[in-house]
Design a protein around this motif. Structure first.
Motif, PDB file in Angstrom:
ATOM      1  N   LEU A  53       0.821  -1.211   0.000  1.00 52.57           N
ATOM      2  CA  LEU A  53       0.000   0.000   0.000  1.00 52.57           C
ATOM      3  C   LEU A  53       0.851   1.256   0.000  1.00 52.57           C
ATOM      4  N   THR A  54       2.039   1.180   0.604  1.00 54.43           N
ATOM      5  CA  THR A  54       2.892   2.373   0.624  1.00 54.43           C
ATOM      6  C   THR A  54       3.377   2.745  -0.774  1.00 54.43           C
ATOM      7  N   ARG A  55       3.347   1.792  -1.696  1.00 54.85           N
ATOM      8  CA  ARG A  55       3.742   2.105  -3.067  1.00 54.85           C
ATOM      9  C   ARG A  55       2.785   3.109  -3.711  1.00 54.85           C
ATOM     10  N   PHE A  56       1.543   3.131  -3.223  1.00 54.24           N
ATOM     11  CA  PHE A  56       0.554   4.040  -3.793  1.00 54.24           C
ATOM     12  C   PHE A  56       0.579   5.412  -3.128  1.00 54.24           C
ATOM     13  N   THR A  57       1.261   5.512  -2.007  1.00 55.09           N
ATOM     14  CA  THR A  57       1.296   6.780  -1.282  1.00 55.09           C
ATOM     15  C   THR A  57       2.673   7.415  -1.293  1.00 55.09           C
TER      16      THR A  57
END
Length: 263
Positions: free
Chosen positions: A91-95
């Motif tokens: 999910l951190t890849r999207f933020t």
């Protein structure tokens, strides 16, 4: 004779600009005789790898604190840590503009039993005295070649694609998990968790002999010093955790009534 536990965690920057390894060891907040060690080797560019590895440690602590051994199996706890950390890292890849990934190796000690899980090429070794009982099998290209009999141990240590992973946390594929456990623990059992920044410079026999010969803290210092010397200025981040089971001295609280640690 009752047993007690001697432990140590240590890290070294190596010859890198940033420390992206994370390692931690902590007791259960309310259940005597239980503790967890977790080690993660982060990858993914500036700060990305450190962020991924940190998520493994955070999730390990959170899930371990909520663990109820009367109703939950160790394997379920360990798999939940890795799978949930994998999801958070993805999910951190999207933020962010980073592409974070991490290995993971996690050990849980409870009275009379040790369980572990790993993903990637960070390792767990189980020694009994100066003998290697078992070690985790790397989820890497070189590890796969070894399992197929196409590469021996000596060649693996110097293979140009030694760092190519087939599974890790944060990738598009679900992480591949390797599990292990041991019961009937005795004095002389010890467990070494380490990143490839350490194990790449030693044979299993060398690691077993050093961990067996010295107290946990001194063993960690000697292994790190030797790895730094052998790296010749091109060393990776190093992280290590050592857990040694020893006979409890008179007057010391012993397992399973409680875990006594020395760091």
């Amino acid at each position: 004779m009752p047993l007690t536990v001697e432990t140590c965690v240590a890290r070294h920057l190596g010859d890198r600009e940033e420390q992206q390894d994370r390692v931690s060891l902590f007791p259960h907040p309310s259940r005597p005789g239980m503790m967890m060690a977790v080690l993660a080797d982060g990858m993914g560019g500036h700060s990305g790898g450190a962020m991924a590895a940190e998520q493994v440690v955070i999730k390990a602590r959170q899930n371990f604190e909520a663990f109820k051994p009367s109703s939950e199996e160790p394997r379920h706890l360990l798999s939940s840590i890795v799978n949930e950390a994998h999801l958070v890292i993805r999910l951190t890849r999207f933020t962010s503009e980073k592409d974070p990934h991490s290995t993971a190796v996690i050990l849980m000690l409870q009275p009379g039993r040790v369980d572990w899980v790993h993903c990637g090429d960070s390792r767990l070794y189980h020694f009994r005295g100066d003998a290697t009982v078992s070690r985790t099998l790397d989820h890497s290209l070189v590890g796969e070649l070894q399992r197929k009999g196409r590469l021996d141990e000596a060649s693996a240590l110097n293979h140009p694609q030694r760092n190519v992973l087939l599974s890790c946390l944060g990738s598009d594929r679900e992480p591949k998990l390797g599990f292990g456990h041991v019961e009937s623990l005795i004095a002389g059992d010890s467990f070494l968790l380490c990143s490839d920044g350490l194990w790449a410079y030693f044979s299993d026999d060398e690691l077993a002999a050093t961990v067996n010969m010295f107290p946990a803290r001194e063993a960690a210092a000697k292994l790190i010093a030797a790895a730094r010397e052998r790296a010749e200025g091109a060393g990776d981040n190093i992280s290590v955790s050592i857990i040694k089971l020893v006979d409890a001295p008179n007057g010391r609280e012993a397992l399973p009534a409680g875990v006594s640690t020395s760091r």
